[in-house]
Design an enzyme around this catalytic site. Structure first.
Site, PDB file in Angstrom:
ATOM      1  N   ARG A   1       0.953  -1.273   0.094  1.00 37.93           N
ATOM      2  CA  ARG A   1       0.002  -0.153   0.053  1.00 37.93           C
ATOM      3  C   ARG A   1       0.793   1.422   0.028  1.00 37.93           C
ATOM      4  O   ARG A   1       1.411   1.761   1.083  1.00 37.93           O
ATOM      5  CB  ARG A   1      -0.910  -0.059   1.170  1.00 37.93           C
ATOM      6  CG  ARG A   1      -2.139   0.902   1.248  1.00 37.93           C
ATOM      7  CD  ARG A   1      -2.757   0.920   2.480  1.00 37.93           C
ATOM      8  NE  ARG A   1      -2.005   1.969   3.587  1.00 37.93           N
ATOM      9  CZ  ARG A   1      -1.949   1.683   4.556  1.00 37.93           C
ATOM     10  NH1 ARG A   1      -2.659   1.152   5.170  1.00 37.93           N
ATOM     11  NH2 ARG A   1      -1.163   2.553   5.446  1.00 37.93           N
TER      12      ARG A   1
ATOM     13  N   HIS B   1      -3.753   4.701   4.489  1.00 42.40           N
ATOM     14  CA  HIS B   1      -4.921   3.836   4.355  1.00 42.40           C
ATOM     15  C   HIS B   1      -5.976   4.546   3.678  1.00 42.40           C
ATOM     16  O   HIS B   1      -6.665   3.999   2.741  1.00 42.40           O
ATOM     17  CB  HIS B   1      -5.294   3.462   5.868  1.00 42.40           C
ATOM     18  CG  HIS B   1      -6.802   2.692   6.001  1.00 42.40           C
ATOM     19  ND1 HIS B   1      -7.140   1.802   5.361  1.00 42.40           N
ATOM     20  CD2 HIS B   1      -7.995   3.463   6.397  1.00 42.40           C
ATOM     21  CE1 HIS B   1      -8.495   1.350   5.650  1.00 42.40           C
ATOM     22  NE2 HIS B   1      -8.589   2.082   6.357  1.00 42.40           N
TER      23      HIS B   1
ATOM     24  N   TYR C   1       3.429   5.532  11.676  1.00 44.58           N
ATOM     25  CA  TYR C   1       3.570   4.119  12.011  1.00 44.58           C
ATOM     26  C   TYR C   1       4.364   3.424  10.835  1.00 44.58           C
ATOM     27  O   TYR C   1       4.801   2.248  11.114  1.00 44.58           O
ATOM     28  CB  TYR C   1       2.072   3.453  12.249  1.00 44.58           C
ATOM     29  CG  TYR C   1       1.187   3.396  11.250  1.00 44.58           C
ATOM     30  CD1 TYR C   1       1.582   2.715   9.749  1.00 44.58           C
ATOM     31  CD2 TYR C   1       0.010   4.193  11.172  1.00 44.58           C
ATOM     32  CE1 TYR C   1       0.549   2.821   8.898  1.00 44.58           C
ATOM     33  CE2 TYR C   1      -0.662   4.451  10.207  1.00 44.58           C
ATOM     34  CZ  TYR C   1      -0.648   3.499   8.990  1.00 44.58           C
ATOM     35  OH  TYR C   1      -1.642   3.841   7.869  1.00 44.58           O
TER      36      TYR C   1
END
Lengths: 327, 362
Positions: free
Chosen positions: B255, B259, B268
């Site tokens: 990815r 998100h 993160y």
């Protein structure tokens, strides 16, 4: 014509509709060779084969989701959950998908599915087998909730539910599965899903109830009659949408409302009916409406179950208070 | 070892070099078409993020880095098959012929984005699924329906790596094996479920290993290699079409985006890891391969980028020009027939909308 049980009537409706509509599929745990835990699906697999009567893995979320998927593809699945208390793993599918499919796709896909589950207490069943959570589902936009209380209404309402192009929660009062009997005309005639049924005429109070409580309510009405109080007994049958017009029409005559349901009191369907009467027909009331309901407790294990089931006396006492206490 | 470089089903590596002979179907014209599709859908993705940043779109989940997976799915499925997407599947839906305006409508807060019926050919596809993994159970129902109807169509469902931790996913795999239904699962294993990395999502070495317990075949594929993706998907679809049952495909990708536009992955995820992942992304490797083969050039690329920009601008103009849904449309598809109570509530909304709009309701 022989009398049949409510359970027989469910089975008759399934047989009738499967014979007349190839798109009707029955699925769930044990629905095939075993004919369902209560035998509501007996004989279906033998007659219609394992492609239309499908034993699922033991996975309720899966049953909910599979039913949604089938319904989007032109089938009319009738899913059986063994008990209402076992519907909970599938709630995400009912709320997030079945209820929303038509709206989400602007009608491109629909969810013509029936989710059947026996519900209610009184048969000394184990934990998680006695739930009455019709209000939980009545709260969800996009779902309708139906509860039959006699063999003929079970037959006619289930036919209507299967033929509906929208998802229906069809809750069957298992306490009276085998104890209530009557004749059923197996002619494929459906009953309306937006109408309640007046079971007994009366002038002094309107008693609205549904499911197994119809039995105690009719007994109470008989006892009240012997005391000179005539109760009009209405079987709500379709919990959502609620047929308020019929209830208000009855109240025009009686002026007193008593709602009887086995489910918990707080946020129950009884509260909704009384709230609507307050909004729409307050002036008809000669006395504050009353409820006889289950308590806001977890249903105790069966040693204490009877104390928590609604008895005829509970209804009689509430009705007397409603009529005599407010003369 | 970098998970993106580990041995798996692959034809073109991240340098654009062939590591296995191309399958027969993979002629240069076809691969050029794949490439153009992937670039176009990436252009769309960039634009959609920009629209969100400027307040013209709601929260949007980028598909950056998963173009090869989507285009392979969209190209491999027949129109008569049924696609059950998750929310990061614009490339696959577009490749099936669903206009990008529909995607903008959906993320722009308009239910009509899930109404694919105007083009008529694939109106049985399910809409985007936002809850995680629930679509897998729907796919089992769809595939079972296709089997019951005996039409030899196949269902294909997608999900992310996070979804594989959910009961719905596992129940679906299990049932697909038990019922021997025509269904293909594709996991877009992009290494992140919002902030939770694949390494702590589950203890299995490969997500495709989960197929074994269900009695179906599991394959791990380089999700950045569109040739491998198409090849495996096409074979799995054919397998299912012949009545041989379901397949689980784990497409290993990354990815490259947050998100969603509401997320900030820098909280993160290390920049080093992200930069390394960009070395493996699907578009660059195919471009290198096509140029090496003499089937594409830098000038072709510039020309195609200009074309993509024009196409996307038109899509956006169409989206921004769409007549809004009527306020009362929330009622119009709730049930086949509205109760009197709902009709009354509908009237209330109409009156409220008229009041808020300060004029007649159109």
């Amino acid at each position: 014509m022989a009398e049949v049980t409510l359970l027989d009537a469910i089975n008759m409706a399934l047989h009738y509709e499967m014979a007349h509509d190839q798109s009707v599929i029955v699925l769930g745990e044990d629905v095939g060779d075993n004919g369902g835990v209560f035998r509501a699906t007996v004989g279906l697999k033998e007659k219609y084969g394992c492609k239309r009567v499908i034993d699922s893995p033991l996975a309720e979320a899966l049953i909910g989701g599979v039913t949604v998927g089938m319904a989007t593809q032109g089938l009319r699945p009738v899913a059986e959950f063994q008990f209402q208390g076992f519907v909970f793993p599938a709630i995400e599918h009912l709320v997030c998908h079945a209820a929303r499919m038509r709206n989400r796709t602007r009608g491109r896909l629909t969810c013509p599915a029936v989710f059947r589950a026996p519900f209610g207490g009184g048969i000394h069943a184990p934990e998680h087998h006695s739930e009455s959570v019709e209000a939980l589902f009545a709260h969800i936009p996009g779902i309708s909730v139906v509860i039959p209380s006699s063999p003929q209404r079970a037959y006619g309402l289930l036919l209507a539910a299967i033929r509906s192009n929208d998802p229906i929660m069809f809750f069957e009062p298992k306490r009276i599965y085998r104890t209530v009997k009557s004749t059923v005309i197996d002619n494929g005639e459906a009953l309306p899903l937006n109408t309640c049924f007046t079971l007994r005429k009366g002038r002094d109070l309107t008693l609205v109830t549904w499911g197994a409580c119809v039995v105690e309510s009719l007994q109470a009405a008989q006892a009240l009659s012997e005391l000179g109080i005539e109760a009009e007994v209405i079987d709500l049958a379709t919990i959502k949408p609620i047929d308020m017009a019929s209830i208000i029409k009855s109240l025009e005559k009686t002026g007193r409302l008593l709602v009887v349901h086995e489910a918990c009191k707080t946020c129950g369907v009884g509260a909704e009916i009384i709230a609507r009467i307050s909004e729409q027909a307050m002036c008809l009331l000669k006395a504050p409406p009353r409820r006889v309901t289950g308590t806001d407790t977890i249903m105790p294990y069966y040693k204490n179950e009877d104390y928590f089931m609604i008895q005829e006396d509970d209804i009689v006492d509430a009705a007397k208070l409603l009529v005599e206490g407010w003369k | 070892m970098n998970v993106l470089a580990m041995p798996m089903h692959r034809f073109i590596d991240h340098h654009g070099k062939l590591v296995n002979p191309l399958p027969e179907w993979a002629d240069l014209m076809t691969l050029k078409g794949f490439y153009c599709d992937m670039v176009l859908t990436r252009s769309y993705d960039n634009k959609a993020v920009a629209l969100q940043r400027t307040g013209k779109l709601g929260t949007y989940p980028s598909h950056l880095g998963s173009e090869a997976i989507g285009i392979a799915i969209g190209r491999a499925l027949k129109k008569t098959d049924v696609f059950i997407p998750y929310y990061r599947d614009l490339p696959a839906m577009w490749a099936r012929g669903i206009g990008m305006e529909k995607n903008l409508q959906y993320w722009g807060g308009d239910e009509r984005g899930s109404d694919f019926s105007p083009d008529g050919e694939h109106c049985r596809d399910l809409p985007f699924c936002v809850p995680i993994a629930t679509q897998c159970t729907h796919a089992v129902g769809v595939a079972a329906a296709l089997k019951i109807q005996g039409n030899h169509h196949v269902a294909l469902v997608t999900c992310g790596d996070g979804a594989t931790s959910k009961g719905d996913f596992l129940e679906s795999l299990n049932c697909a094996g038990a019922w021997n239904i025509p269904l293909v699962f594709v996991i877009n294993n992009n290494q992140w479920a919002i902030s939770v990395p694949r390494s702590i999502q589950c203890g299995a070495e490969l997500l495709s290993d989960k197929a074994k317990g269900a009695g179906i075949e599991g394959i791990t594929v380089d999700g950045n290699d569109v040739v491998a993706m198409f090849d495996v998907i096409a074979k799995s679809l054919e397998h299912a079409r012949k009545g041989k049952g379901a397949t689980l495909i784990e497409a290993v990708s990354y990815r490259l985006s947050d998100h969603t536009t509401a997320d900030d992955a820098s909280r993160y995820r290390s920049e080093d890891e992200l930069q390394q992942a960009w070395e493996f992304e699907p578009i660059k490797r195919l471009k290198s391969f096509l140029i090496e083969q003499g089937a594409w050039s830098e000038q072709d690329d510039i020309n195609w980028q200009v074309h993509c920009k024009e196409v996307i601008e038109k899509v956006v103009d169409n989206y921004l020009g769409i007549t809004p849904q009527a306020p009362e449309s929330a009622f119009d598809f709730l049930y086949e027939q509205l109760s009197e109570d709902l009709l009354n509530q509908r009237d209330l909304i109409i009156n409220k909308a008229m009041r808020m709009q300060g004029g007649d309701h159109g």
